[in-house]
Design an enzyme around this catalytic site. Structure first.
Site, PDB file in Angstrom:
ATOM      1  N   GLN A 230       0.842  -1.206   0.000  1.00  0.00           N
ATOM      2  CA  GLN A 230       0.000   0.000   0.000  1.00  0.00           C
ATOM      3  C   GLN A 230       0.873   1.250   0.000  1.00  0.00           C
ATOM      4  O   GLN A 230       1.902   1.280   0.670  1.00  0.00           O
ATOM      5  CB  GLN A 230      -0.902   0.012   1.236  1.00  0.00           C
ATOM      6  CG  GLN A 230      -1.976  -1.057   1.219  1.00  0.00           C
ATOM      7  CD  GLN A 230      -3.148  -0.737   0.300  1.00  0.00           C
ATOM      8  OE1 GLN A 230      -3.170   0.288  -0.383  1.00  0.00           O
ATOM      9  NE2 GLN A 230      -4.110  -1.630   0.255  1.00  0.00           N
ATOM     10  N   TYR A 259      -6.125 -12.371  -2.675  1.00  0.00           N
ATOM     11  CA  TYR A 259      -5.371 -11.248  -3.242  1.00  0.00           C
ATOM     12  C   TYR A 259      -4.458 -10.690  -2.138  1.00  0.00           C
ATOM     13  O   TYR A 259      -4.481  -9.511  -1.818  1.00  0.00           O
ATOM     14  CB  TYR A 259      -6.310 -10.150  -3.764  1.00  0.00           C
ATOM     15  CG  TYR A 259      -7.395 -10.642  -4.686  1.00  0.00           C
ATOM     16  CD1 TYR A 259      -7.177 -10.712  -6.047  1.00  0.00           C
ATOM     17  CD2 TYR A 259      -8.644 -11.056  -4.193  1.00  0.00           C
ATOM     18  CE1 TYR A 259      -8.176 -11.163  -6.914  1.00  0.00           C
ATOM     19  CE2 TYR A 259      -9.638 -11.512  -5.041  1.00  0.00           C
ATOM     20  CZ  TYR A 259      -9.400 -11.563  -6.394  1.00  0.00           C
ATOM     21  OH  TYR A 259     -10.388 -12.016  -7.241  1.00  0.00           O
ATOM     22  N   GLU A 280      -2.320 -15.485  -3.916  1.00  0.00           N
ATOM     23  CA  GLU A 280      -1.826 -14.299  -4.615  1.00  0.00           C
ATOM     24  C   GLU A 280      -1.209 -14.746  -5.935  1.00  0.00           C
ATOM     25  O   GLU A 280      -0.568 -15.787  -6.022  1.00  0.00           O
ATOM     26  CB  GLU A 280      -0.781 -13.612  -3.704  1.00  0.00           C
ATOM     27  CG  GLU A 280       0.176 -12.663  -4.368  1.00  0.00           C
ATOM     28  CD  GLU A 280      -0.470 -11.423  -4.965  1.00  0.00           C
ATOM     29  OE1 GLU A 280      -1.335 -10.812  -4.300  1.00  0.00           O
ATOM     30  OE2 GLU A 280      -0.119 -11.085  -6.107  1.00  0.00           O
ATOM     31  N   CYS A 355     -10.360  -0.571  -3.658  1.00  0.00           N
ATOM     32  CA  CYS A 355      -9.952   0.779  -4.030  1.00  0.00           C
ATOM     33  C   CYS A 355     -10.750   1.248  -5.246  1.00  0.00           C
ATOM     34  O   CYS A 355     -10.433   2.258  -5.849  1.00  0.00           O
ATOM     35  CB  CYS A 355      -8.449   0.854  -4.289  1.00  0.00           C
ATOM     36  SG  CYS A 355      -7.903  -0.289  -5.561  1.00  0.00           S
TER      37      CYS A 355
END
Ligand code: SAH
Length: 490
Positions: A230, A259, A280, A355
């Site tokens: 992030q 994820y 992932e 997001c």
């Protein structure tokens, strides 16, 4: 060499008072859609956007804003090229193009990272490092990416090159570290493809370990050049804390972290759960996640490499048990394969971190049509001065009984013609008193449906869910029918 180092002495990095001067290139750059807007106004706008897109699912909590919304981005990336006069320029690309916008001092990016890129830019000439020409493939330096650990202060410099040889590599490292001894690793990333992807597939560390470490929410994380991390770590701690709180972990749960990147959410959750499984796509990130588990002495977390949808589907086919799913997909959201498999796995709670509020709305629509309801929506500011917004959302499983009650109330309202009606509680009491049998709301609903009093008992349930539902046994059905007759409902 002495000569080179002297020539490489960098120009001072230009600092300006951001709030007073604003950003002179914001229009061209396009990265900060809300540049020039007071910060409070930006938050209001984001709140409104979230309410418009997501308010239909549940009340949207007030957005958690930033205390210091400037220079928060811990990752800075610059493309390199030459202008018409042959001068080296570097900056972000103008939105939707490959034209570089030279930026002296970006107001949202970390200043130390920008200083380092500025230094590198001023060293290129004396080290005879040519910038790469995208059209001809001639030249060497394509991009520089610098990432700084928020609590550790460790700094990684990634030089993206069109070919694997950096001239006077050792002297370059020495000269750069002389100006910036705080750099902890320097990596050459080789990208020799005609592509708009910044990073290529090969990393060659030329100084330090080739990754940095950072601390978040009490755990230490190793971050490789191509792993996701992030960009706003101060707010990330808030975001993750909200996500873990929403999960309501007691220590008994099997948790799935989809994820998962370098394993951040799963590893922070691990001490509150029985077991964590992460998936992932990015191989480097998975390697980081596994090492992160080991280095934080976490033994109840496993990480797998693969597509989250495929992995989830295999889990559903093996009827694996999962209590809580964290999902944090890229901006475009998840896919049908993943979502339908989550529904099949049927965890008690899903914590969706997003997001992209548009894709979140689409995925919530699917999940709320398939056994889940949205309990909480919490926007978190991660991207001040831009129009982007992060959201953490709690979905809980709709249990058949609870759900049927809701449907019935609606249907009963429609059945105004029925002369006499008893509540479910009254029917249960009657049945217990007259036949000594305990009956559930589900059984009453099934009998009512058979008698044509209500419809759509199984509305919103999957076929597999319907098949799993217990069926009212004949003696209970007879007792319920007797009660319905008593209340003159049939
Ligand atoms: N939860 C992590 C990472 C979130 S970013 C964190 O908070 O740091 C989204 C991640 O999804 C990236 O690491 C990306 O590599 C990964 N990803 C993208 N598509 C994927 C897919 N189809 N299957 C699994 N992972 C995927």
């Amino acid at each position: 060499m002495e000569n080179k180092q002297t020539k490489a002495a960098p120009k001072a990095y230009p600092k300006r008072d951001a709030l007073k001067t604003g950003c002179p290139v914001s229009r061209k750059c396009g990265g900060c859609q809300y540049q020039g807007m007071p910060y409070k106004e930006q938050l209001k706008k984001k709140q409104k956007q979230e309410e418009t897109l997501l308010g239909k699912f549940c009340k949207v909590s007030p957005i958690i804003g930033m205390e210091q919304p400037l220079h928060y981005r811990n990752k800075v990336h610059r493309a390199f090229d030459r202008d018409r006069k042959g001068n080296i320029i570097c900056g972000p690309y103008e939105a939707g193009t490959h034209h570089i916008v030279p930026v002296e001092n970006c107001l949202i990016e970390d200043e130390k990272c920008q200083e380092i890129i500025y230094t590198i830019s001023s060293m290129l000439k004396s080290f005879k490092i040519k910038t790469y020409d995208e059209d001809t493939g001639y030249g060497l330096l394509r991009h520089v990416m610098v990432r700084r650990g928020f609590q550790s202060g460790e700094i990684m410099v990634v030089l993206v090159l069109g070919s694997p040889i950096l001239p006077s590599k050792n002297n370059f490292v020495k000269a750069l570290r002389k100006v910036h001894p705080e750099i902890t690793t320097i990596v050459l990333n080789i990208n020799d493809k005609k592509t708009s992807m910044v990073l290529g597939e090969r990393d060659i560390p030329i100084y330090g370990p080739g990754f940095i470490k950072d601390r978040l929410c009490g755990c230490t994380f190793r971050i490789s050049p191509r792993s996701f991390y992030q960009v706003n770590p101060v707010q990330t701690e808030t975001l993750y804390s909200e996500a873990i709180r929403f999960a309501g972990l007691t220590g008994k749960e099997t948790v799935f972290d989809a994820y998962c990147g370098i394993g951040t959410i799963g590893l922070i959750a691990a001490s509150h759960a029985k077991k964590v499984i992460g998936v992932e796509l990015n191989k480097d990130a998975v390697r980081d996640a596994r090492i992160n588990a080991r280095e934080n002495h976490i033994s109840n977390a496993d990480f797998c490499q693969g597509d989250a949808g495929e992995f989830m589907m295999a889990m559903a086919e093996n009827e694996q048990h999962v209590d809580v799913v964290f999902m944090d997909p890229p901006r475009l959201g998840s896919d049908k394969k993943f979502l339908s498999s989550v529904v099949r796995l049927s965890p008690e709670r899903i914590i969706y971190i997003s997001c992209g509020p548009q894709s979140l709305a689409a995925d919530l629509k699917y999940l709320t049509k398939n056994q889940y309801f949205v309990e909480k929506i919490q926007p978190v500011e991660m991207f001040a001065y831009t129009s982007h917004v992060e959201t953490v959302c709690l979905l809980s499983k709709l249990h058949a009984d609870q759900h049927i009650e809701v449907e019935l109330q609606m249907d009963e309202l429609d059945l105004m013609a029925a002369e006499s009606k008893a509540t479910y509680e009254e029917i249960k009491d009657y049945v217990l008193e007259h036949s000594g049998l305990k009956v559930s709301s589900l059984y009453i609903a099934q009998v009512k449906e058979k008698c044509g009093i209500i419809e759509r008992v199984n509305y919103n349930l999957l076929k597999s869910e319907i098949a799993r539902q217990p069926k009212c046994p004949p003696e209970k059905e007879a007792a319920i029918r007797e009660a319905l007759e008593h209340f003159r409902m049939i």
